[in-house]
Motif scaffolding. Structure first.
Motif: not given
Length: 486
Positions: A62-70, A243-256, A263-268
């Motif tokens: 989730l921190d990576k999402l913030a660093s790449n977005g808003v 919360v850390s379990r959420i973060d792992q699932g979010f990371g897996k979703l981004m991997s898929h 990835m380049d055409n998906t708003i998250i």
């Protein structure tokens, strides 16, 4: 409507020499609708994310999402209650105007009016395939309809992400509504003995494909609105783990998503429905209850790591998503407005006012509150102020609260227990100088003009959104329905 535009041009026929071969250039301009992922956590506050300043909790994805977005620092739900908040997220309308006053399930049985047209229904009509997974908690299904309902353990976000991989590979643009049960408190809500910390969905044996992240109670950060006790620290440690379990699932979703090539055409979007499930946050309209994480990544933007201080509300989400998806809608259909235009600004001066509207949590918890935050000032109107403030069943049983209650302690965090249980009719705070909301300015003469101005704005908001509780100002019966006036 979503616009699919493809233009093919055959240009530049070289004919200077008829013996030379023809040269053909094909130019293709294709506008593809963006995919949308709306990831909604359950009871997650800004207190438990690395990108929001917590150095202890581990949320790298989730921190990576913030660093790449808003990352918004002033994003608010309108009601710190699961079902009521989710109805606003998906409808763009305040719950007091849609009948979504509180919980949907069991005997609570609150339900949105049938004529409301939700975000998922609008996107489906516009050509999107819509899918949901995890916590639903809205009704009726005809109003909040999804083309596909995916099944997985809502406490295992890695499993949820794996089950969602199919929709990510859809031939049509997709809208995925991904809702975890974490980090909501887990059953049993009333443990034996009473000082056993709630599990927040954690299990000793863990979950398949999830690496358990364990936190020591001595290491966690205790927000100032909570008492710094052994029980509080033990429960926050469990909350962090969830919360850390959420973060792992979010990371897996981004991997898929990356594997799907989209990835380049998906708003998250990453948000929560309300604040952490502790007394003083969830079910209240204080800042820890309604001020929430909101991280958005728009792949079309080259700007990264933006911190946006504009005030936005969950009532703004539906029109914003439709705007970003280029789906036509009538702005009069929503109480909120699109913030697409200010998404990548650090602060928009015209986005400084938001409203909140809470009526019920559980059906036994009638305690309507209306709120305006305008600039530095926040006004809370406790409409049922003669009543004791009601407790959600899980928050009452929480060892964090019971340690104070059983020992007859005077203070709960920075508030006295008496002040927490018995609210005044109006609470006025300067949230820039008093973020803990402990210095009520209502009866100070120098703030009388501000108080009256905010009251007037609150009344106007209620009129514009057809709030039935408007009558409680002067018991005007005009909004009571025809039966009262006969």
């Amino acid at each position: 409507m979503v616009k699919y535009i493809s233009f093919f041009f055959l240009l530049f026929l070289s004919c200077s020499d008829v013996n030379k071969s023809n040269s053909v250039v094909i130019v293709q301009d294709t506008s593809i609708p963006p995919n949308i992922i709306l990831f909604v956590a359950d009871d997650h506050g800004t207190d438990a994310l690395g990108s929001y300043g917590n150095p202890i909790i581990k949320t790298p994805n989730l921190d990576k999402l913030a660093s790449n977005g808003v990352r918004f620092t002033n994003a608010y739900c309108t009601s710190a209650s699961c079902a009521a908040s989710r109805s606003v997220i998906l409808s763009g309308l305040y719950g007091h105007a849609t009948g979504s006053y509180g919980h949907v399930h069991d005997y609570h049985h609150f339900s949105t009016y049938n004529e409301v047209k939700s975000l998922s229904n609008r996107l489906s009509e516009a050509g999107y395939v819509t899918a949901r997974i995890g916590k639903y908690h809205v009704a009726p299904e005809s109003v909040y309809k999804f083309d596909e309902v995916l099944k997985a353990n809502p406490r295992n976000t890695v499993e949820m992400a794996n089950v969602s991989s199919g929709i990510l590979n859809s031939d049509k643009p997709f809208f995925l509504y991904f809702c975890t049960d974490d980090p909501h408190r887990g059953q049993p809500f009333s443990p034996e003995p009473w000082d056993t910390p709630n599990s927040f969905g954690n299990k000793a044996q863990g979950y398949d494909d999830v690496n358990q992240v364990i936190y020591a109670p001595d290491d966690v950060l205790v927000p100032e609105f909570l008492p710094d006790t052994k029980q509080t620290r033990e429960e926050i440690a469990q909350y962090y783990q969830s919360v850390s379990r959420i973060d792992q699932g979010f990371g897996k979703l981004m991997s898929h998503l990356k594997s799907s090539g989209k990835m380049d055409n998906t708003i998250i979007f990453y948000i929560s429905d309300n604040g952490m499930a502790f007394p003083g946050a969830k079910t209240t309209v204080y800042e820890p209850g309604i001020k929430l994480p909101c991280i958005i990544k728009d792949p079309k933007s080259s700007k990264k790591g933006i911190v946006n201080q504009s005030r936005i509300s969950w009532v703004d989400l539906a029109p914003t998503i439709l705007d970003m998806a280029d789906v036509d809608y009538d702005t009069k259909d929503f109480h909120g407005k699109s913030f697409k235009g200010i998404l990548h600004q650090e602060e928009a001066s015209e986005w400084q006012t938001i409203y909140a509207s809470h009526t019920f949590h559980e059906i036994t918890m009638y305690y309507p509150m209306r709120v305006i935050i305008d600039g530095d000032y926040k006004l809370i109107w406790n409409i049922a102020y003669p009543l004791d403030y009601p407790f959600a069943s899980d928050l009452w049983a929480a060892s964090t609260w019971q340690a104070i209650y059983r020992n007859d302690e005077k203070y709960f965090g920075k508030r006295t227990v008496a002040d927490y249980m018995q609210r005044p009719e109006f609470e006025l705070y300067n949230v820039s100088k008093d973020p803990s909301e402990t210095n009520n300015l209502t009866h100070q003469n120098e703030y009388k003009a501000i108080l009256e101005s905010l009251k007037l704005k609150l009344k106007t908001f209620q009129i514009n959104t057809k709030d039935p509780w408007l009558i409680m100002w002067d018991h005007d019966t005009s909004l009571q329905g025809s039966g009262v006036n006969l």
